[in-house]
Design a protein around this motif. Structure first.
Motif, PDB file in Angstrom:
ATOM      1  N   LEU A  13       0.815  -1.215   0.000  1.00 17.94           N
ATOM      2  CA  LEU A  13       0.000   0.000   0.000  1.00 17.94           C
ATOM      3  C   LEU A  13       0.846   1.261   0.000  1.00 17.94           C
ATOM      4  O   LEU A  13       0.482   2.242  -0.651  1.00 17.94           O
ATOM      5  N   SER A  37      -9.874  10.040  -3.639  1.00 12.49           N
ATOM      6  CA  SER A  37     -10.102   8.648  -3.255  1.00 12.49           C
ATOM      7  C   SER A  37      -9.518   8.337  -1.881  1.00 12.49           C
ATOM      8  O   SER A  37      -9.971   7.408  -1.206  1.00 12.49           O
ATOM      9  N   PHE A  38      -8.529   9.108  -1.464  1.00 10.37           N
ATOM     10  CA  PHE A  38      -7.931   8.885  -0.147  1.00 10.37           C
ATOM     11  C   PHE A  38      -8.931   9.152   0.977  1.00 10.37           C
ATOM     12  O   PHE A  38      -8.812   8.573   2.059  1.00 10.37           O
ATOM     13  N   PHE A  41     -10.607   5.978   1.538  1.00 16.86           N
ATOM     14  CA  PHE A  41      -9.690   5.106   2.276  1.00 16.86           C
ATOM     15  C   PHE A  41      -9.765   5.399   3.770  1.00 16.86           C
ATOM     16  O   PHE A  41      -9.920   4.491   4.592  1.00 16.86           O
ATOM     17  N   ARG A  45     -11.163   2.897   6.604  1.00 18.62           N
ATOM     18  CA  ARG A  45     -10.187   2.480   7.615  1.00 18.62           C
ATOM     19  C   ARG A  45     -10.749   2.718   9.016  1.00 18.62           C
ATOM     20  O   ARG A  45     -10.663   1.859   9.885  1.00 18.62           O
ATOM     21  N   HIS A  72      -7.662  -6.137  -0.008  1.00 19.25           N
ATOM     22  CA  HIS A  72      -6.488  -5.670  -0.753  1.00 19.25           C
ATOM     23  C   HIS A  72      -6.412  -6.345  -2.127  1.00 19.25           C
ATOM     24  O   HIS A  72      -6.158  -5.699  -3.142  1.00 19.25           O
ATOM     25  N   PHE A  92      -9.510   2.381  -3.272  1.00 18.56           N
ATOM     26  CA  PHE A  92      -9.092   2.902  -1.975  1.00 18.56           C
ATOM     27  C   PHE A  92     -10.096   2.564  -0.869  1.00 18.56           C
ATOM     28  O   PHE A  92      -9.704   2.415   0.294  1.00 18.56           O
ATOM     29  N   PHE A  95      -8.960  -0.895   0.009  1.00 13.27           N
ATOM     30  CA  PHE A  95      -7.717  -0.816   0.785  1.00 13.27           C
ATOM     31  C   PHE A  95      -8.001  -0.342   2.209  1.00 13.27           C
ATOM     32  O   PHE A  95      -7.403  -0.835   3.168  1.00 13.27           O
ATOM     33  N   GLY A  96      -8.908   0.608   2.371  1.00 16.22           N
ATOM     34  CA  GLY A  96      -9.266   1.103   3.697  1.00 16.22           C
ATOM     35  C   GLY A  96      -9.904   0.023   4.559  1.00 16.22           C
ATOM     36  O   GLY A  96      -9.631  -0.071   5.761  1.00 16.22           O
TER      37      GLY A  96
END
Length: 186
Positions: A13, A37-38, A41, A45, A72, A92, A95-96
């Motif tokens: 990541l 997009s963060f 995430f 998260r 992931h 994302f 991923f989060g």
């Protein structure tokens, strides 16, 4: 056998985060799309770091740990399939989910598997190795993008690592008996 599993997500990541410019060029996504997009995430998260606690209590961290790589893997798979502007957000978000769930599951794993007697030593080994893996990830992704102009091979290689890595966790022997674990926890 659990250590590589703990170090793979930070490696991959951080590589993706630092190589976002290269990824956006290959996929023809704007940097504004990548940057926004963060937020997805961060939200996932946060939510999944709260949501996973009751699951750990019910199913154990060792049983749940292999599942933390599934989001992931799905994120990297989405990266190979879609070029649309919504894809980075989905990537994302996935991923989060993996990071949020994985953080708490890994935190619960060490005392669950090894007891609490050597928890400080274990954590002091894991923390610098995780930092090292986050340092190597950007270098590896940077090297890759300086030599190759496509993303699919890197994404599939990452997925392959994530498929192989849980096998180590599943076959890892328990280093202490249940009785010793209970004594160490009290």
């Amino acid at each position: 056998m659990i250590l590589p599993f703990s170090l793979l997500p930070p490696f991959l990541l951080t590589g993706v985060f630092i190589a976002q410019s290269d990824i956006s060029q290959v996929k023809d996504w704007s940097m504004a799309t990548m940057a926004s997009s963060f937020m997805g995430f961060a939200i996932c998260r946060l939510l999944f770091s709260f949501a996973v606690g009751p699951l750990v209590d019910r199913f154990t961290a060792k049983r749940l740990l292999p599942l933390t790589l599934v989001p992931h893997m799905l994120g990297f798979y989405v990266m190979t399939l879609f070029d649309q502007t919504w894809a980075p957000l989905l990537i994302f978000l996935l991923f989060g989910i993996g990071v949020g769930a994985g953080m708490n599951i890994k935190s619960a794993l060490w005392p669950e598997v090894y007891g609490t007697q050597h928890l400080g030593k274990i954590r002091s080994l894991i923390a610098p190795l995780a930092v090292l893996s986050t340092a190597i990830g950007p270098w590896a992704f940077g090297w890759y993008f300086s030599h190759y102009d496509e993303l699919e091979t890197l994404a599939y290689f990452s997925i392959g690592l994530m498929i192989a890595d849980p096998l180590l966790v599943v076959i890892a022997p328990s280093p202490i008996s249940d009785g010793a674990r209970k004594e160490g926890a009290s």
